[in-house]
Design an enzyme around this catalytic site. Sequence first.
Site, mmCIF file in Angstrom:
data_model
loop_
_atom_site.group_PDB
_atom_site.id
_atom_site.type_symbol
_atom_site.label_atom_id
_atom_site.label_comp_id
_atom_site.label_asym_id
_atom_site.label_seq_id
_atom_site.Cartn_x
_atom_site.Cartn_y
_atom_site.Cartn_z
ATOM 1 N N LYS A 152 8.978 61.454 -83.354
ATOM 2 C CA LYS A 152 8.881 60.424 -82.721
ATOM 3 C C LYS A 152 8.109 60.388 -81.636
ATOM 4 O O LYS A 152 7.240 59.408 -81.372
ATOM 5 C CB LYS A 152 10.436 59.868 -82.589
ATOM 6 C CG LYS A 152 10.577 58.399 -81.775
ATOM 7 C CD LYS A 152 11.782 57.886 -81.726
ATOM 8 C CE LYS A 152 11.935 56.752 -80.757
ATOM 9 N NZ LYS A 152 12.926 56.150 -80.948
ATOM 10 N N HIS A 286 -5.197 58.243 -126.376
ATOM 11 C CA HIS A 286 -4.649 57.300 -125.924
ATOM 12 C C HIS A 286 -3.167 57.485 -125.930
ATOM 13 O O HIS A 286 -2.399 56.791 -126.417
ATOM 14 C CB HIS A 286 -5.014 56.005 -126.550
ATOM 15 C CG HIS A 286 -6.403 55.671 -126.113
ATOM 16 N ND1 HIS A 286 -6.862 55.367 -124.941
ATOM 17 C CD2 HIS A 286 -7.565 55.870 -126.986
ATOM 18 C CE1 HIS A 286 -8.227 55.230 -125.095
ATOM 19 N NE2 HIS A 286 -8.811 55.415 -126.209
#
Length: 530
Positions: A152, A286
């Site tokens: 942070k 496919h």
Amino acid sequence: MAGPSHDKSLYRERDVVKIKRALISVSDKTGLLDLARALAGAGIEMVSTGSTAQTIRDAGFEVTDVANITGFPESLDGRVKTLHPSVHAGLLADLRLESHEQQLDQLGVEPFELVVVNLYPFVETVASGAIGDDVVEQIDIGGPAMVRAAAKNHPNVAIVVSPASYGEIIDAVAQGGTTLIQRRELAARAFSHTAAYDTAVAGWFTDTAEGFGASLTIQAELAHVLRYGENSHQEAALYLRAGGHGIAQATQLNGKEMSYNNFVDADAAVRAAYDFTVPAVAIIKHANPCGIAIAAPKAPDAIASAHARAHACDPVSAFGGVIAANRMVTLKMAETIKEIFTEVLVAPGFDEDALDVLRTKKNLRILQLPADFAPEPLEAKQISGGILVQQADRFSAHGSVTSSWSLAAGEAADPETLADLAFAWTACRSVKSNAILLAKNGASVGVGMGQVNRVDSCHLAVTRAGDRAAGSVAASDAFFPFADGLQVLLDGGVRAIVQPGGSVRDEEVIAAAQAAGVTMYFTGERHFFH
Ligand SMILES: NC(=O)c1ncn([C@@H]2O[C@H](COP(=O)(O)O)[C@@H](O)[C@H]2O)c1NC=O
């Protein structure tokens, strides 16, 4: 006071931050002394916890025990070491603000510019077979608190969570400090790291309870951005799931960059080939098989034979296909594939001479599966606003897939026919629903896939099989709701059928099979695949 309430003009700019003081607390001591040497050489003060401090001190470098900073002994078997305001104020003070600098002075706390932490080995402990309190004790609390605090506060602090980053810190020390860009990148890695850690912890708690967890976090790291997605106007990327051992972790040995569709088809191909324990090859177009075949393990060049017979199912569709084998690819198989335009070939390994032949095809993507390849136990599918999660589909019967079958019509099949039915049933699981698969001698000869009614799938399978339909066996992924689909197969000359059964019109379907004198088994288990 929650969150920054400060006037933005009060923030002083900070780019390069010179490291004067480092907090080091690591379980994995890899590379620690190289780092300590560089820090000590630059006159940087090191503050450390228990065995980390001991390791640094034993190597002859000066180090301050964290207890000297906190004035509080490391206690409760290590559950409390760094969890103290004297540490966390030094991690969280935003020195771009004069007010924070003044408060630190008043508190008598010195800031840190570098934090090096790696966490208790939670994942490794679980993998070792540990249970209960032995695992719980490996949930790091103080480590993640420091990592998150430093991340942070990246405008002021560099956070390092892996020995892999020590080199760049050693370089930064030599160059006068860490840059803001560098600290932001380190912070991003740090938050990903603690997120992955907590995901593993949450997963362990879920695993010990029944059913699905109360929340779902999928942790995956960006591997690379793909050229495009399913279509060229769609952006796409591949993320690697932590702990995954699948197609995403395969090693590419040759060929052009894998595309989004290549990955999807390769995954489908592997799913199909690895449903078999005997040598098997699946050819996918496919996401559907246009050929699947097996060979007896002792057959000469079994995998090449399986490939040749899988290809023979539908050579037209196999053009531009994706092939998966569940055994090492041999020279013979390679020489056959060399003559067929193939997008991707994936296998657990390749004989040297086979690879030499295959590599002459510059565009052929060759993937080697990880040695510990394992299908995913759970499958997730995104829908708008949610994620569906299910156990991966498996054959629930133990041993032979036929062990739970019941004879619904005709004579019991002879061993060869039963083996063919078992093959057809197994192969059919890889075909998108509605799925009908015709087979002969351990090879598919006609596949009807993805139709919105079963009759059309039957027509497709019989048409594709042509003359080969006569005398073949058939598998259907779900029951026949009417006798019409079955009749198409019977008219095509299919001589034995396997299907789940369970339709309200089973009697009608059984009667049609009986009338044709055809053997039909019920599996009692459906294998839809969407
Ligand atoms: N509780 C604490 O205050 C605390 N502070 C640091 N740790 C962890 O202790 C480990 C290092 O301990 P040692 O230096 O004693 O080997 C690191 O993995 C670090 O993440 C802690 N341990 C776990 O929560």
